[in-house]
Design a protein around this motif. Structure first.
Motif, PDB file in Angstrom:
ATOM      1  N   PRO A   1      41.094  50.989  29.865  1.00 37.51           N
ATOM      2  CA  PRO A   1      40.581  50.480  31.141  1.00 37.51           C
ATOM      3  C   PRO A   1      40.357  48.972  31.133  1.00 37.51           C
ATOM      4  O   PRO A   1      40.515  48.305  32.157  1.00 37.51           O
ATOM      5  CB  PRO A   1      39.270  51.240  31.331  1.00 37.51           C
ATOM      6  CG  PRO A   1      39.450  52.505  30.558  1.00 37.51           C
ATOM      7  CD  PRO A   1      40.295  52.138  29.379  1.00 37.51           C
ATOM      8  N   ASP A   2      40.036  48.428  29.961  1.00 35.56           N
ATOM      9  CA  ASP A   2      39.783  46.989  29.887  1.00 35.56           C
ATOM     10  C   ASP A   2      41.056  46.162  29.984  1.00 35.56           C
ATOM     11  O   ASP A   2      40.983  44.937  30.135  1.00 35.56           O
ATOM     12  CB  ASP A   2      39.046  46.649  28.583  1.00 35.56           C
ATOM     13  CG  ASP A   2      37.612  47.184  28.597  1.00 35.56           C
ATOM     14  OD1 ASP A   2      36.994  47.157  29.689  1.00 35.56           O
ATOM     15  OD2 ASP A   2      37.126  47.627  27.555  1.00 35.56           O
TER      16      ASP A   2
ATOM     17  N   SER B   1      38.175  52.073  43.777  1.00 35.77           N
ATOM     18  CA  SER B   1      37.068  52.994  44.052  1.00 35.77           C
ATOM     19  C   SER B   1      37.610  54.266  44.704  1.00 35.77           C
ATOM     20  O   SER B   1      38.720  54.292  45.234  1.00 35.77           O
ATOM     21  CB  SER B   1      36.034  52.344  44.959  1.00 35.77           C
ATOM     22  OG  SER B   1      36.570  52.151  46.260  1.00 35.77           O
TER      23      SER B   1
ATOM     24  N   ALA C   1      38.755  52.999  37.001  1.00 31.62           N
ATOM     25  CA  ALA C   1      39.608  52.596  35.876  1.00 31.62           C
ATOM     26  C   ALA C   1      39.553  53.640  34.760  1.00 31.62           C
ATOM     27  O   ALA C   1      40.581  54.011  34.180  1.00 31.62           O
ATOM     28  CB  ALA C   1      39.172  51.233  35.347  1.00 31.62           C
TER      29      ALA C   1
ATOM     30  N   ASP D   1      32.985  54.008  41.533  1.00 31.62           N
ATOM     31  CA  ASP D   1      33.177  52.585  41.774  1.00 31.62           C
ATOM     32  C   ASP D   1      34.443  52.121  41.050  1.00 31.62           C
ATOM     33  O   ASP D   1      35.075  52.902  40.317  1.00 31.62           O
ATOM     34  CB  ASP D   1      31.944  51.785  41.369  1.00 31.62           C
ATOM     35  CG  ASP D   1      31.650  51.838  39.871  1.00 31.62           C
ATOM     36  OD1 ASP D   1      32.576  52.087  39.070  1.00 31.62           O
ATOM     37  OD2 ASP D   1      30.481  51.623  39.503  1.00 31.62           O
ATOM     38  N   PRO D   2      34.890  50.886  41.249  1.00 27.91           N
ATOM     39  CA  PRO D   2      36.153  50.443  40.636  1.00 27.91           C
ATOM     40  C   PRO D   2      36.192  50.592  39.121  1.00 27.91           C
ATOM     41  O   PRO D   2      37.259  50.880  38.564  1.00 27.91           O
ATOM     42  CB  PRO D   2      36.252  48.977  41.073  1.00 27.91           C
ATOM     43  CG  PRO D   2      35.555  48.946  42.392  1.00 27.91           C
ATOM     44  CD  PRO D   2      34.394  49.884  42.230  1.00 27.91           C
ATOM     45  N   ARG D   3      35.049  50.413  38.436  1.00 25.38           N
ATOM     46  CA  ARG D   3      35.049  50.615  36.978  1.00 25.38           C
ATOM     47  C   ARG D   3      35.225  52.095  36.657  1.00 25.38           C
ATOM     48  O   ARG D   3      36.017  52.455  35.770  1.00 25.38           O
ATOM     49  CB  ARG D   3      33.742  50.094  36.373  1.00 25.38           C
ATOM     50  CG  ARG D   3      33.614  50.329  34.860  1.00 25.38           C
ATOM     51  CD  ARG D   3      34.745  49.693  34.083  1.00 25.38           C
ATOM     52  NE  ARG D   3      34.654  49.984  32.642  1.00 25.38           N
ATOM     53  CZ  ARG D   3      35.516  49.551  31.734  1.00 25.38           C
ATOM     54  NH1 ARG D   3      36.565  48.826  32.118  1.00 25.38           N
ATOM     55  NH2 ARG D   3      35.369  49.853  30.475  1.00 25.38           N
ATOM     56  N   ASP D   4      34.502  52.977  37.369  1.00 25.84           N
ATOM     57  CA  ASP D   4      34.692  54.413  37.170  1.00 25.84           C
ATOM     58  C   ASP D   4      36.134  54.806  37.474  1.00 25.84           C
ATOM     59  O   ASP D   4      36.708  55.670  36.803  1.00 25.84           O
ATOM     60  CB  ASP D   4      33.756  55.211  38.089  1.00 25.84           C
ATOM     61  CG  ASP D   4      32.295  55.022  37.738  1.00 25.84           C
ATOM     62  OD1 ASP D   4      31.998  54.752  36.564  1.00 25.84           O
ATOM     63  OD2 ASP D   4      31.455  55.152  38.650  1.00 25.84           O
TER      64      ASP D   4
ATOM     65  N   ASP E   1      39.823  42.506  35.413  1.00 25.71           N
ATOM     66  CA  ASP E   1      38.376  42.689  35.540  1.00 25.71           C
ATOM     67  C   ASP E   1      37.904  44.032  35.006  1.00 25.71           C
ATOM     68  O   ASP E   1      36.752  44.427  35.234  1.00 25.71           O
ATOM     69  CB  ASP E   1      37.927  42.561  37.006  1.00 25.71           C
ATOM     70  CG  ASP E   1      38.247  41.201  37.603  1.00 25.71           C
ATOM     71  OD1 ASP E   1      38.062  40.186  36.894  1.00 25.71           O
ATOM     72  OD2 ASP E   1      38.705  41.154  38.762  1.00 25.71           O
ATOM     73  N   GLY E   2      38.776  44.747  34.296  1.00 30.26           N
ATOM     74  CA  GLY E   2      38.405  46.058  33.769  1.00 30.26           C
ATOM     75  C   GLY E   2      38.155  47.084  34.855  1.00 30.26           C
ATOM     76  O   GLY E   2      37.449  48.066  34.645  1.00 30.26           O
ATOM     77  N   GLU E   3      38.774  46.860  36.030  1.00 28.52           N
ATOM     78  CA  GLU E   3      38.549  47.750  37.158  1.00 28.52           C
ATOM     79  C   GLU E   3      39.875  48.214  37.756  1.00 28.52           C
ATOM     80  O   GLU E   3      40.882  47.509  37.679  1.00 28.52           O
ATOM     81  CB  GLU E   3      37.742  47.042  38.261  1.00 28.52           C
ATOM     82  CG  GLU E   3      36.339  46.677  37.842  1.00 28.52           C
ATOM     83  CD  GLU E   3      35.556  46.037  38.978  1.00 28.52           C
ATOM     84  OE1 GLU E   3      34.320  46.003  38.888  1.00 28.52           O
ATOM     85  OE2 GLU E   3      36.193  45.583  39.962  1.00 28.52           O
TER      86      GLU E   3
END
Length: 271
Positions: free
Chosen positions: A60-61, A70, A43, A38-41, A65-67
């Protein structure tokens, strides 16, 4: 000089999706694996890649949005979902041309866009439809395919897509039926079933009963003698407005050296 008509006659075109999805949750002989970052993964993954390849530290932060983005990883065969079989799928040698069957990336694109014809085989009994079944379908619709027509077979099998029954309970074509269509100049034959041939179990049983090798996957093996393509695992054919009067686009994904390629098959209807 450019000329702009004050009033142009507009045509409304409806697009009908006649494909089935690649769905990792459905039953498949070769199970599909679908892994999602997903977008966080994404990042976190991008941050690790930047550090490992470029020596750059990026938290990543720090990203909005920390993202990041994907990413989907898929493990599947080229015969999963709606796909086009190339001549090289049927065998390593061809009894036509230079003797080498073409791969999916080598076929002419004009094969995969043209007038469509829908033949309803839902009334066929047994696992195999033959010449008489096709001729009856021609009589019902009052026409025969012209050269370049993309013929679609509605067997009703798509109702079982995603289940084990989809791979064992459907109607295929025998060899003479395929030859009948090819004799009419058809280059692409589509079906809503798993295979243009009868189910594997039915093919093997008939061979064991008769000892006749010609019953072994004849629809496919004809492709060793005559160059043509199949579209397998179509869907939603009941949504077509009739047995003709539409065009089909089924361009296969260009995979170098492959015997098949996925397609998002659609029908275009002028209204």
């Amino acid at each position: 000089m450019l000329w702009w008509p004050e009033r142009a006659e507009a045509t409304t075109m409806r697009i009908i999706d006649i494909s089935t999805a690649v769905d990792a949750s459905g039953w498949e002989p070769d199970q599909v694996r679908h892994e999602v970052l997903d977008p966080r993964d994404g990042a976190v993954h991008m941050s690790e890649e930047m550090r490992g390849h470029f020596g750059v530290d990026l938290d990543p932060d720090d990203l909005p949005d920390g993202e990041f983005l994907s990413l989907d990883r898929l493990t599947l065969t080229s015969h999963t979902g709606t796909h086009v079989d190339a001549p090289s799928h049927y065998g390593s040698r061809a009894h036509y041309g230079d003797g080498r069957p073409r791969h999916i990336d080598e076929l002419p694109l004009d094969w995969f866009y043209g007038p469509g014809m829908l033949l309803d085989l839902t009334g066929c009994e047994g696992p195999t439809a033959g010449v008489e079944d096709l001729k009856e379908a021609f009589v019902r619709i009052g026409r025969v395919p012209e050269p370049g027509t993309i013929v679609l077979l509605r067997t009703g099998a798509s109702a079982w897509a995603g289940t084990e029954r989809y791979f064992t309970d459907f109607t295929g074509l025998d060899g003479p039926a395929v030859n009948l269509l090819l004799d009419r100049g058809v280059r692409v034959i589509g079906t809503d079933a798993f295979s243009l041939d009868a189910p594997f179990g039915a093919v093997i049983r008939r061979y064991l009963e008769t000892g006749d090798r010609s019953v072994l996957w004849p629809a496919h093996f004809i492709g060793r003698h005559r160059e043509y393509c199949q579209i397998e695992r179509l869907g939603n054919l009941a949504a077509l407005p009739g047995d003709h009067g539409f065009r089909v686009a089924c361009f296969p994904i260009k995979i170098t050296g492959a015997g098949a390629g996925w397609t998002r098959a659609v029908a275009f209807v002028d209204e």
